[in-house]
Design a protein around this motif. Sequence first.
Motif, short mmCIF file in Angstrom:
data_model
loop_
_atom_site.label_atom_id
_atom_site.label_comp_id
_atom_site.label_asym_id
_atom_site.label_seq_id
_atom_site.Cartn_x
_atom_site.Cartn_y
_atom_site.Cartn_z
N GLN A 34 26.75 27.72 -8.09
CA GLN A 34 25.96 26.74 -7.32
C GLN A 34 25.35 25.66 -8.22
O GLN A 34 24.84 24.66 -7.71
N TYR A 35 25.40 25.87 -9.54
CA TYR A 35 24.68 24.97 -10.45
C TYR A 35 25.64 24.32 -11.45
O TYR A 35 26.62 24.94 -11.87
N PRO A 36 25.33 23.07 -11.85
CA PRO A 36 26.23 22.34 -12.76
C PRO A 36 25.97 22.69 -14.22
O PRO A 36 25.48 21.87 -14.99
N ALA A 37 26.31 23.90 -14.60
CA ALA A 37 26.08 24.33 -15.98
C ALA A 37 27.04 23.60 -16.92
O ALA A 37 28.18 23.34 -16.58
N SER A 73 35.20 30.76 -11.88
CA SER A 73 34.04 29.95 -12.26
C SER A 73 34.29 28.47 -11.98
O SER A 73 35.35 27.93 -12.30
N ARG A 74 33.29 27.83 -11.42
CA ARG A 74 33.37 26.38 -11.20
C ARG A 74 32.89 25.62 -12.43
O ARG A 74 33.02 24.40 -12.49
N GLU A 84 39.01 42.61 -17.78
CA GLU A 84 39.42 42.43 -16.38
C GLU A 84 38.38 41.61 -15.62
O GLU A 84 38.71 40.66 -14.90
N THR A 85 37.11 41.98 -15.81
CA THR A 85 36.03 41.21 -15.16
C THR A 85 35.98 39.80 -15.71
O THR A 85 35.78 38.83 -14.96
N PHE A 86 36.16 39.66 -17.02
CA PHE A 86 36.18 38.31 -17.60
C PHE A 86 37.29 37.46 -16.98
O PHE A 86 37.08 36.28 -16.66
N GLY A 87 38.48 38.05 -16.82
CA GLY A 87 39.60 37.31 -16.26
C GLY A 87 39.31 36.79 -14.86
O GLY A 87 39.62 35.64 -14.54
N ARG A 88 38.67 37.62 -14.04
CA ARG A 88 38.31 37.18 -12.68
C ARG A 88 37.27 36.06 -12.75
O ARG A 88 37.36 35.07 -12.02
N ALA A 89 36.31 36.22 -13.65
CA ALA A 89 35.26 35.20 -13.79
C ALA A 89 35.85 33.88 -14.27
O ALA A 89 35.48 32.81 -13.79
N PHE A 90 36.77 33.96 -15.22
CA PHE A 90 37.39 32.74 -15.76
C PHE A 90 38.15 32.01 -14.66
O PHE A 90 38.11 30.77 -14.56
N THR A 121 28.16 38.82 -7.48
CA THR A 121 26.98 38.12 -6.97
C THR A 121 26.48 37.09 -7.98
O THR A 121 26.15 35.96 -7.62
N LEU A 122 26.44 37.49 -9.26
CA LEU A 122 25.94 36.58 -10.29
C LEU A 122 26.80 35.32 -10.39
O LEU A 122 26.28 34.21 -10.51
N LEU A 123 28.12 35.49 -10.33
CA LEU A 123 28.99 34.33 -10.46
C LEU A 123 28.83 33.39 -9.26
O LEU A 123 28.88 32.17 -9.43
N ARG A 124 28.63 33.95 -8.07
CA ARG A 124 28.38 33.09 -6.90
C ARG A 124 27.13 32.24 -7.13
O ARG A 124 27.09 31.07 -6.75
N ILE A 125 26.12 32.85 -7.76
CA ILE A 125 24.89 32.10 -8.06
C ILE A 125 25.18 31.02 -9.11
O ILE A 125 24.82 29.85 -8.93
N TYR A 126 25.83 31.40 -10.21
CA TYR A 126 26.12 30.42 -11.27
C TYR A 126 26.95 29.25 -10.72
O TYR A 126 26.76 28.10 -11.15
#
Length: 315
Positions: free
Chosen positions: A155-158, A188-189, A179-185, A148-153
């Motif tokens: 949305q924004y041009p960080a 992530s947009r 493992e979670t980091f790998g998915r996030a990497f 959920t947090l990554l879907r929120i992040y």
Amino acid sequence: MDKKFYFAPMEGITGYVYRSVHHRFFPGVDKYFTPFLSPGPKKLMTPREKNDILPEHNEGIFLVPQILTNQADSFIKCAKELEQYGYKEVNLNLGCPSGTVAAKKKGSGFLEFPEELDRFLDQIFSGLSMEISIKTRIGKEDKEEFDTLLRIYNQYPAKELIIHPRLQTDYYKNTPDLETFGRAFADSRNPVCYNGDLFTENLWIKFCEKFPDVDTFMLGRGLIRNPALADRIRERKGLEKSRLKEFHDVLCQEYAGVLSGDRNVLFKMKELWFYMGSLFPENQKYMKKIKKAQKLSDYQDAVNSLFRDRDLLEE
């Protein structure tokens, strides 16, 4: 691939005196982050915080002020004041695991409230023209929160998403969830920076074998322990004992120039030895003397003995 190294903020340690001396001796860090500023409705920065971000105290350093708040107005006002000092980037702290911070719904405690966090991010990204990077953990109590947090992040041009893959409830225990980091990497947009437990060159090499495409790293406790860690990784050059001693002596001298009394200087220097002590084998006798020293002269005698009698451990 060109690798970038950032110095994580550590409250009470990586203030402007430490940053300036560190950069003078070990220039391998690309970006430094301030210990968090905590703006409130009445005061955006304390005199100590303002002193820490003054451009004249951070010459030649790429410094990013870090802000800790859950109030969008306070974040925006603080960022705009920092912009007046010439800063073009600010960092949002969603990573601090401290229980007192999290209980106030700040730092990683804010992660438990994704809808409020989304509204907060919408306001600060709409209200500022500055670059905003985000330092985050992967959730409060459950790694599934990060979807959920990554879907929120996303949305924004960080400017960057700096991920420390632990939960708030982990503090600094357990191991980072790679493992979670790998998915996030992968998902992530925004550009991603990795942070967490890269204490030595060998640990960094193992991480890079697992994630060869990660090119940006934030180092914290490993850099306090070995201030040459980023230089060592970049140049494959070991830490020289004489260089560490010179760094130590200049740092101690600089603290003595801005702090009043031996006690305050000793407090700063002894805190460093909690990390740096492990660079030396069979250090117990010397660490005890350093810890017990009440006068700067006794402290310096103890440190001189350590450097004279002990060689650095091979990493």
